[in-house]
Design a protein around this motif. Structure first.
Motif, short mmCIF file in Angstrom:
data_model
loop_
_atom_site.label_atom_id
_atom_site.label_comp_id
_atom_site.label_asym_id
_atom_site.label_seq_id
_atom_site.Cartn_x
_atom_site.Cartn_y
_atom_site.Cartn_z
N VAL A 179 -0.77 -6.74 4.65
CA VAL A 179 0.62 -6.45 4.47
C VAL A 179 1.39 -7.89 4.02
N LYS A 180 1.04 -8.93 4.78
CA LYS A 180 1.50 -10.22 4.46
C LYS A 180 1.39 -10.56 3.12
N SER A 181 -0.28 -10.44 2.67
CA SER A 181 -0.74 -11.04 1.51
C SER A 181 -0.29 -10.19 0.22
N SER A 182 -0.15 -8.88 0.50
CA SER A 182 0.47 -8.08 -0.43
C SER A 182 1.94 -8.33 -0.71
N GLY A 183 2.56 -8.85 0.23
CA GLY A 183 4.15 -9.20 0.17
C GLY A 183 4.15 -10.36 -0.90
N ARG A 218 4.52 -11.96 -8.37
CA ARG A 218 4.79 -11.17 -9.69
C ARG A 218 6.24 -11.47 -9.96
N LEU A 219 7.27 -11.30 -8.87
CA LEU A 219 8.53 -11.51 -9.11
C LEU A 219 8.71 -12.78 -9.84
N ALA A 220 8.38 -13.72 -9.12
CA ALA A 220 8.43 -15.13 -9.66
C ALA A 220 8.07 -15.37 -11.10
#
Lengths: 301, 318
Positions: free
Chosen positions: B4-8, B14-16
């Motif tokens: 979960v953490k790494s996909s977050g 990606r957003l950056a």
């Protein structure tokens, strides 16, 4: 220690060599530069210090009369000059804080690996390498109230950025932010890349939140380099002339350098401008002093 | 949990990157706009809404280089047919080229561009030359009051141009150096010298002393060691410093505005003066701006590895 020894060493045995002695070479290499700077920077300043105590006008044929401290007294008591300083301060605050926020924000975005990172970074740095006068000129095209793309893109109708007394200073500051945020970005990127990775790893193991990590690890470690950017940009913004002079003729954008230029080269009030130049100079030297002290501190790390 | 953490984190990444793309587009938009205006027909330069797609043409560059006047009546077809292609482009705009005899009269732009080149190159060569020697002196020998001297050298760079310009103007006027190439060259050397000393000192400090010492043991004089060992080692640094000095001199506005008006005027004060009064032809101004910015853009790419060092006077080396 060894470096000191070699230096002394090489100074101590010049005689046995052919050609110039080390001492001679040292002087030959250093003295011309120092002399050049004295002749073309310090001597003019002494010259203008003299004129600052006179009523000399470079456009009149009259000889200069000594007036003592009158120029300084008049300037420091002149509300208009203080208004120019207030405009300058406003400009410095708006534009430097904008540059810090935008520049550091960009650096945070860029501080990761992605394709063509080098190209993107260099493209973003282009504005700061350009001539401020020419940048100011073409931003006038962008700001044009009737057909500029800024009003079109933002849907502002025919908002007159540069001929509106309240908006003009902001418009110039926005251009300056566009130009110099890349500078802050460049320095911040260096600071960010120097933060050791294991600190973030440790924070991740401790399940520290993003904000906490940023505030307790990133920010303190990048702070020294951000401070360099801040002082350097403050100093430069304080001296602003080109961009504001080209972009607007509003009295609300008359920063101190423009005031000085007009007084010296349009009103030809030479004696008084020399005095004003000295007041500005003392302020700049104070900021420079802080800057250099800080640079040396960072260099020692 | 870890997944979960790494996909977050991947999502943040990606957003950056999306943010980077948007920021880059916004930052480059002004440059794109001025460049595209240079290639627009005059009628499309100031349209509402702005023209994005158009047939690029180089008429504005032709107009930039020649002196021309508005024609009061339509051009004679025979004259039009006899004119060279570039002159036809100007006639298409209802203007004609001014000539003295058979020679086309040039506009003010080419001479200003040449002045900029001459002044920037000469002052760069001299400032970097002197700076390299001085940097070597500071780097290799013991100098009394070294820190103070270096501070003095740096502080000359921090002087606001207008402050120095007032006395320099009076002195130049007294000796007849206003509006001369040599006058601006001297000012730009003075302005760039401190930068060049500071940057070159950083580069010199990085060259191991052992290189020269080995040469000295082999019987080289100090001077030979400097020219044959140190200078080649410092070549990259010298090139980077030179490009920075060139860009500074090329871009400089305040001194040029005050000290020159015609003969030795450089491009930065000239280009904005084209705005003048009345309805400006933005395509021509954009063409002049485009040509003026082009060398700087190329140099920025050439310099990209040294930019950080350059803008901090060699204090931060990465």
């Amino acid at each position: 220690m060894t470096s000191v020894a070699t230096k002394m060493d090489s100074l101590a045995r010049p005689a046995q060599r052919r050609g110039l002695s080390d001492l001679g070479i040292r002087n030959l290499f250093i003295i011309p530069t120092v002399l050049f700077l004295i002749v073309f920077n310090i001597f003019p300043l002494i010259y203008s210090l003299g004129y600052s105590f006179t009523d000399f006008s470079a456009s009149a044929n009259a000889p200069a009369n000594f007036v003592g401290l009158r120029n300084y007294r008049e300037l420091l008591g002149d509300e208009n000059i203080w208004a120019n300083f207030v405009i300058t301060a406003k400009y410095v605050i708006i534009s430097v804080s904008g540059q810090m926020i935008v520049g550091f924000g960009l650096a945070l975005l860029l501080n990761r690996t992605f394709p063509m990172k080098g190209l993107v970074t260099t493209l973003l740095l282009l504005p700061m390498m350009m001539s401020a006068a020419v940048v100011g000129l073409f931003w006038k095209l962008l700001y044009d109230p009737s057909w500029g793309i800024i009003n079109y893109a933002l849907g502002l109708g025919d908002f007159a950025w540069l001929s509106n007394p309240d908006a003009a200073l902001f418009a110039i500051a926005i251009t300056d932010i566009w130009m110099w945020a890349p500078f802050v970005m460049l320095l911040s990127l260096a600071g960010l890349s120097a933060v050791p990775k294991y600190l973030y790893e440790a924070a991740a193991i401790d399940r520290a939140g993003t904000w906490y990590t940023f505030r307790r690890i990133t920010l303190p470690l990048v702070a020294p380099i951000l401070l360099i950017a801040l002082i350097f940009r403050t100093m430069e913004a304080f001296k602003t002339f080109d961009i504001a002079y080209i972009m607007s003729t509003q009295p609300t954008t008359e920063v101190i350098a423009i005031r000085l230029y007009k007084q010296a080269f349009q009103q030809w009030d030479t004696g008084k401008s020399c005095a004003l130049a000295y007041i500005v100079l003392i302020m700049v030297l104070a900021i420079t002093n802080i800057y250099v002290k800080y640079l040396n501190k960072v260099k020692e790390r | 949990m870890a997944a979960v953490k790494s996909s977050g984190r991947a999502a943040v990444n990606r957003l950056a990157v999306v943010g980077v793309i948007i920021a880059t587009l916004i930052f480059l938009a002004p440059i794109y706009w001025i460049a595209s205006t240079a290639f627009k027909p005059r009628a499309l330069a100031t349209t509402v809404p702005p023209t994005v797609l158009f047939q690029p043409e180089i008429t504005s560059f032709i107009k930039l280089f020649v002196k021309r006047v508005q024609m009061n009546k339509a051009v004679d077809p025979a004259t039009y047919a006899a004119a060279p292609w570039w002159e036809q482009r100007i006639m298409d705009n209802g203007e004609r080229v001014l000539r003295t005899g058979d020679n086309v009269q040039l506009s003010g732009y080419p001479s200003r561009f040449m002045n900029s080149l001459i002044i920037a190159i000469t002052s760069t060569v001299l400032a970097v030359g002197m700076g390299t020697f001085t940097a070597y002196g500071f780097s290799r020998f013991r100098v009394k009051g070294e820190a103070d001297l270096l501070f003095f050298i740096l502080s000359t760079r921090m002087l606001p141009p207008i402050v120095v310009a007032i006395p320099m103007f009076l002195m130049y006027r007294a000796v007849g150096l206003t509006d001369t190439h040599i006058g601006l060259i001297i000012l730009y050397i003075a302005f760039n010298l401190s930068f060049s000393v500071w940057l070159m000192k950083g580069f010199m400090d990085e060259i191991p002393k052992e290189y020269e010492e080995a040469a000295l043991v082999d019987g080289y004089t100090r001077m030979q060691a400097f020219f044959k060992i140190v200078l080649p080692e410092a070549a990259t640094g010298i090139a980077a410093t030179a490009v920075f000095c060139f860009i500074t001199a090329w871009n400089e506005y305040a001194f040029a505005l005050i000290m020159t008006n015609r003969r030795a005027q450089t491009a930065p004060p000239f280009i904005p003066s084209q705005l003048g009064s009345g309805l400006p032809d933005w395509t021509v101004i954009a063409a002049g701006t485009f040509l003026f910015l082009l060398p700087v853009a190329i140099f920025t790419f050439a310099l990209r590895g040294h930019l950080l060092r350059g803008v901090t006077f060699g204090a931060i080396r990465k």
